[in-house]
Design a protein around this motif. Structure first.
Motif, PDB file in Angstrom:
ATOM      1  N   UNK A   1       0.846  -1.198   0.000  1.00 35.45           N
ATOM      2  CA  UNK A   1       0.000   0.000   0.000  1.00 35.45           C
ATOM      3  C   UNK A   1       0.878   1.243   0.000  1.00 35.45           C
ATOM      4  N   UNK A   2       0.562   2.174  -0.885  1.00 38.98           N
ATOM      5  CA  UNK A   2       1.396   3.365  -1.079  1.00 38.98           C
ATOM      6  C   UNK A   2       0.601   4.641  -0.840  1.00 38.98           C
ATOM      7  N   UNK A   3       1.256   5.599  -0.207  1.00 35.46           N
ATOM      8  CA  UNK A   3       0.671   6.919   0.031  1.00 35.46           C
ATOM      9  C   UNK A   3       1.642   7.979  -0.477  1.00 35.46           C
ATOM     10  N   UNK A   4       1.111   8.973  -1.157  1.00 36.67           N
ATOM     11  CA  UNK A   4       1.911  10.130  -1.578  1.00 36.67           C
ATOM     12  C   UNK A   4       1.573  11.312  -0.681  1.00 36.67           C
ATOM     13  N   UNK A   5       2.594  11.906  -0.091  1.00 36.26           N
ATOM     14  CA  UNK A   5       2.430  13.158   0.644  1.00 36.26           C
ATOM     15  C   UNK A   5       2.923  14.271  -0.266  1.00 36.26           C
TER      16      UNK A   5
ATOM     17  N   UNK B   1      -2.018   1.850   7.752  1.00 34.76           N
ATOM     18  CA  UNK B   1      -1.612   0.618   7.069  1.00 34.76           C
ATOM     19  C   UNK B   1      -0.769   0.897   5.820  1.00 34.76           C
ATOM     20  N   UNK B   2      -0.376   2.156   5.640  1.00 33.70           N
ATOM     21  CA  UNK B   2       0.539   2.494   4.549  1.00 33.70           C
ATOM     22  C   UNK B   2       1.859   1.744   4.738  1.00 33.70           C
ATOM     23  N   UNK B   3       2.379   1.209   3.641  1.00 29.95           N
ATOM     24  CA  UNK B   3       3.653   0.487   3.700  1.00 29.95           C
ATOM     25  C   UNK B   3       4.807   1.313   3.130  1.00 29.95           C
ATOM     26  N   UNK B   4       4.564   2.007   2.024  1.00 30.28           N
ATOM     27  CA  UNK B   4       5.590   2.870   1.425  1.00 30.28           C
ATOM     28  C   UNK B   4       5.007   4.255   1.227  1.00 30.28           C
TER      29      UNK B   4
ATOM     30  N   UNK C   1       6.976   3.307   5.384  1.00 31.18           N
ATOM     31  CA  UNK C   1       6.222   4.272   6.183  1.00 31.18           C
ATOM     32  C   UNK C   1       6.466   4.165   7.688  1.00 31.18           C
ATOM     33  N   UNK C   2       6.388   2.983   8.290  1.00 33.25           N
ATOM     34  CA  UNK C   2       6.562   2.944   9.751  1.00 33.25           C
ATOM     35  C   UNK C   2       7.897   3.525  10.206  1.00 33.25           C
ATOM     36  N   UNK C   3       8.953   3.268   9.443  1.00 35.67           N
ATOM     37  CA  UNK C   3      10.274   3.736   9.832  1.00 35.67           C
ATOM     38  C   UNK C   3      10.400   5.250   9.710  1.00 35.67           C
TER      39      UNK C   3
END
Length: 236
Positions: free
Chosen positions: A2-6, A97-100, A168-170
């Motif tokens: 799962x990917x999120x763009x900021x 739950x974002x991964x990257x 993301x978590x890191x």
């Protein structure tokens, strides 16, 4: 994954010398921020978090969300008084739950799916990467008096762009650490200027360099607007 763009659009754009904030300047009939958002909207990215000045929240909802129907924008959140505080606010607003996470300057309108795909492959393999391109010119390091001090090997020197992509978590954890240790870092003369530095300084992780594009420019001055218009005419 799962990917999120900021997408960061919280700056004032003072070097543009315009009454209109840089991110809302029209380029070929559309606001500058539109182009980065459209690139992410059409890509594999699952969700977008848009970071804007607090006073602009309603304006952006009315001028960007309604007319252009960006369905992937999960939330619009306010920026901070520094870039890294704006990034931290964006990370806090992302789905847990974002991964990257892809951290991108909204003033870079020419990000594309090829760049995003290369970055995704790299973050899967290395855990942290930044987009950039090898420099074309010779670089000089200056001393405090403005004299050339040293010349780094051009083959090892890159222009750093965005997106900068991390697990993301890191990166979320490290940005919270950065906020907590802000005064300590400032007292040591450590100036965090991009997301990779957060990973390098606080995470002790190497960051992979990934080819972007020489057209992946950041719009900062009026001359950049002219260049962007010419690139857009070539693309479309």
């Amino acid at each position: 994954m799962k990917t999120t763009a900021i997408v960061l659009a919280a700056g004032s754009g003072s070097r543009m010398k315009s009454k209109v904030k840089k991110q809302y300047l029209e380029i070929c009939g559309k606001p500058l921020i539109y182009y980065a958002l459209e690139a992410f909207e059409k890509s594999f990215i699952d969700e977008i978090v848009l970071v804007v000045p607090e006073d602009d929240l309603e304006y952006v909802k009315n001028t960007l969300l309604k007319p252009y129907n960006f369905t992937k924008i999960k939330t619009i959140t306010q920026g901070g008084d520094t870039r890294y505080k704006s990034v931290c606010n964006g990370l806090r607003a992302a789905s847990l739950d974002t991964e990257a996470v892809f951290i991108h300057d909204g003033a870079r309108p020419f990000v594309n799916n090829e760049i995003l795909s290369r970055a995704l492959d790299a973050v899967k393999e290395y855990g942290a990467c930044v987009v950039g391109m090898p420099v074309k010119d010779t670089i000089k390091i200056a001393d405090s008096d403005g004299f050339a001090k040293e010349t780094p090997d051009r083959d090892l020197t890159w222009i750093i762009q965005t997106p900068q992509v991390f697990l993301y978590p890191e990166i979320h954890y490290l940005y919270e650490e950065l906020i907590n240790k802000e005064k300590e870092l400032i007292s040591k003369g450590i100036n965090i200027t991009d997301d990779a530095m957060v990973m390098e300084t606080l995470g002790n992780r190497r960051v992979k360099l990934v080819p972007g594009s020489y057209e992946n420019i950041k719009i900062t001055t009026p001359d950049d607007v002219i260049l962007a218009e010419n690139i857009l005419k070539k693309i479309f």
